[in-house]
Write an enzyme that holds these catalytic residues in place. Structure first.
Site, short mmCIF file in Angstrom:
data_model
loop_
_atom_site.label_atom_id
_atom_site.label_comp_id
_atom_site.label_asym_id
_atom_site.label_seq_id
_atom_site.Cartn_x
_atom_site.Cartn_y
_atom_site.Cartn_z
N GLN A 75 10.47 -38.73 -9.08
CA GLN A 75 9.90 -37.77 -9.52
C GLN A 75 10.30 -36.88 -8.91
O GLN A 75 10.42 -37.03 -7.59
CB GLN A 75 9.09 -37.51 -10.54
CG GLN A 75 8.10 -37.42 -9.34
CD GLN A 75 6.18 -38.06 -10.43
OE1 GLN A 75 5.50 -37.06 -10.50
NE2 GLN A 75 6.03 -39.05 -10.68
N ARG A 90 11.06 -37.14 -14.02
CA ARG A 90 11.48 -38.86 -14.25
C ARG A 90 12.51 -38.95 -13.94
O ARG A 90 13.03 -38.86 -14.96
CB ARG A 90 9.96 -39.32 -14.99
CG ARG A 90 10.02 -40.78 -14.06
CD ARG A 90 9.18 -42.07 -15.42
NE ARG A 90 7.68 -40.94 -15.94
CZ ARG A 90 7.30 -41.03 -16.67
NH1 ARG A 90 8.31 -40.57 -18.44
NH2 ARG A 90 5.94 -40.35 -16.86
#
Length: 320
Positions: A99, A196
């Protein structure tokens, strides 16, 4: 105002384990608890005082009643009545998703939120545990996009072995992930905005793939290889050691084997202590509170003096 402890907000996570209960003594009722939010002003997850005269009062209510006394005049000038720091302990039994976080301007434009600059202090790590921090070479936007299509992103990432005491500064835009077997303390801007980009093709408890933020991440990523994340800091005993200083927070490392007295009358900021080892009693003129490994205390800005009584402890001291 006396030293304030807060009720931990425990967060179940797909990758969470058992160390928050077994190692840090949290009141965990189930496996898979990945995060303990120790001090939060995030909407929907606002911390509540656990001790003393203000027990049961939310952090936001305290700030509304005592803004300058609690936060400090300079903090109020910068952030209003928003609590600017989010404090967590994180237990990764499995790898977290890969992420990144957007910078302030992008987060404001897209989410009406702060960005998310953060730091990690490794409290415990299983043998062979690693973090992902940054790319292992400069990457173009096109190469990155191609790696997602070809499922070869992992080949572009930088892996860092970790052990207790290692500290990392994660600025916005830097790709990162906490690896399996890591227990850490996290200090970050008040934000829950995460993009993400890869989740190892895992499925949640309902069998669904978790959402990816592929398009949002393209403009937020730093594609350059940078060795700016490992923090080399002094560890002198019974002293206040500079660790991290950035526009959003300043963190010191205290490795104490005896009592410490600090004149904080000119600090003009609240002070947070996270206990990462040992135990101590922390006091101001209005009271004292005990703190042990895995606990956090907030000292109001109007604390003229802060005394730490201990025989053995390691503390992270956080101000704004």
């Amino acid at each position: 105002m006396h030293p304030l402890k807060f009720v931990p907000i425990l967060k179940p996570r797909l990758w969470g384990g058992t160390k928050l209960g077994e190692v840090l003594g949290k009141s965990v009722q189930a496996d898979g608890i990945g995060e303990s939010w120790e001090l939060s002003g995030v909407a929907g997850d606002v911390s509540v005082v656990a001790n003393g005269d203000h027990k049961g009062t939310s952090l936001t209510t305290l700030i509304e009643k005592f803004p300058k006394e609690l936060l400090g005049s300079s903090v109020v000038e910068r952030f209003g009545h928003e609590f600017p720091i989010l404090i967590k302990f994180i237990d990764a039994k499995l790898d977290l998703s890969i992420q990144l976080h957007p910078h302030d301007d992008l987060a404001k434009e897209r989410h009406n939120s702060f960005g998310k600059t953060e730091m990690w202090y490794i409290m415990d790590a299983d043998p062979g545990a690693e973090l992902i921090v940054g790319f292992n070479r400069d990457v173009t936007r096109e190469e990155y996009a191609q790696s997602l299509e070809n499922d070869t992103l992992l080949e572009l990432l930088n892996y860092e072995p970790v052990s207790e005491g290692d500290t990392f500064f994660i600025n916005t835009g830097k790709v990162h992930a906490i690896g399996a077997g890591v227990l850490l303390a996290e200090i970050q801007q008040t934000s829950d905005i995460t993009y993400r980009i890869f989740d190892f093709n895992r499925r949640d408890k309902d069998g669904n793939l978790r959402e990816l933020h592929t398009e949002l991440a393209l403009d937020a990523l730093d594609y350059k290889k940078k060795d700016d994340f490992k923090v080399n800091y002094p560890k002198e005993k019974d002293n206040v050691n500079d660790m991290v200083s950035c526009p959003y927070f300043k963190t010191n490392f205290l490795h104490l084997s005896s009592d410490l007295e600090q004149d904080t009358s000119n600090r003009d900021s609240f002070t947070i202590y996270m206990c990462v080892d040992g135990e101590a009693v922390i006091a101001n003129d209005s009271g004292s509170v005990s703190i042990a490994r895995g606990e956090t205390v907030l000292m109001p800005a109007n604390s003229e003096q802060i005394s730490i009584r201990t025989k053995a402890s390691k503390l992270l001291e956080v101000t704004v």
